[in-house]
Design an enzyme around this catalytic site. Structure first.
Site, PDB file in Angstrom:
ATOM      1  CB  CYS A  36      59.628  -9.807   6.845  1.00 18.25           C
ATOM      2  SG  CYS A  36      58.091 -10.547   5.835  1.00 18.25           S
ATOM      3  CG  HIS A  80      63.034 -12.222   4.707  1.00 13.30           C
ATOM      4  ND1 HIS A  80      63.051 -12.270   5.927  1.00 13.30           N
ATOM      5  CD2 HIS A  80      61.929 -12.358   4.401  1.00 13.30           C
ATOM      6  CE1 HIS A  80      61.914 -12.469   6.419  1.00 13.30           C
ATOM      7  NE2 HIS A  80      61.024 -12.488   5.774  1.00 13.30           N
ATOM      8  CD  GLU A 132      66.463 -12.369   6.862  1.00 17.96           C
ATOM      9  OE1 GLU A 132      66.509 -11.372   6.417  1.00 17.96           O
ATOM     10  OE2 GLU A 132      65.591 -13.217   6.928  1.00 17.96           O
TER      11      GLU A 132
END
Ligand code: MN
Length: 235
Positions: A107, A212, A214
């Site tokens: 990001c 994202h 994660e």
């Protein structure tokens, strides 16, 4: 020996450092040792030594990059900026690229990587070309939910990592890569034309993704592959 992945962190207006725990869990899950890197900005010479202590770098998400750093004046839609973090991360990214240290940007991290290499950023997607021209890149769905499609360039590193040229991803950005830096190529786009990933052409490993992963891998296990690719290249 497990490899050490330095993960950059945010700082708020009260000077409290923050980092979403899912970055840490993602690196741990991929077999790397997550090491949280604080923002240092007074003695920038220490940043080079800091890089020497880690095997790879993960640039985490966060606030907007100061547009003056890529020779643009701020538009009204620009969000909060953190000049100290900009100094730190841009130096960290430039040194990592110079030393060919593996680096993954997520990001804001994707944008930092691009600016560090000389590229530019769309400061605010809706005001750049009108709300109706672009998809919703600030999703209101749960953080682990995938909300838009990205097409990966065939034979790109990301296509190799994921074993496909089609992904659906989450989306939490109002900025994006505009002009891709020299030495980098855009390797993923959403279907409104926004750049969703960049890769360093000659780097051992320099990858930036706008989504994202994660926040996704626990619900969508194939996203562990990107963290494993970073840890594995450090071996
Ligand atoms: Mn997006």
């Amino acid at each position: 020996m497990a490899k050490i992945i330095g993960i950059t962190s945010s700082q708020d207006e009260k000077n409290v450092l923050t980092l979403g725990k899912m970055y840490i869990k993602a690196i741990e899950n991929a077999g790397g040792i997550p090491l949280v890197l604080p923002v240092i900005h007074d003695n920038v010479n220490l940043i080079e030594e800091m890089i020497g202590q880690v095997d790879g770098i993960l640039l985490s998400g966060g606030v907007d990059v100061d547009p003056l750093l890529f020779d643009e004046e701020p538009v009204p839609g620009l969000g909060r900026i953190d000049p100290e973090r900009d100094v730190f991360e841009l130096e960290l990214a430039r040194l990592a690229l110079n030393k060919d240290k593996p680096i993954l940007g997520i990001c804001r991290g994707c944008q930092v990587l691009n600016v560090a290499a000389g590229g530019t950023i769309i400061q605010d997607i809706p005001s750049f070309c009108g709300d109706d021209k672009f998809f919703k890149h600030q999703q209101s769905a749960p953080r682990w939910h995938v909300t838009h499609t990205v097409d990966l360039i065939e034979h790109s590193r990301l296509a190799e990592i994921f074993g496909t040229t089609l992904l659906t991803v989450n989306s939490y950005h109002h900025q994006a890569v505009k002009q891709v830096a020299d030495g980098f190529v855009a390797t993923a786009h959403s279907r409104d034309g926004i750049i969703e990933a960049i890769e360093g052409v000659k780097s051992r490993y320099a990858v930036g993704v706008q989504w994202h992963p994660e926040l996704l891998w626990e619900h969508h296990p194939h996203f562990t592959k990107i963290f494993k690719s970073l840890v594995d290249i450090c071996q």
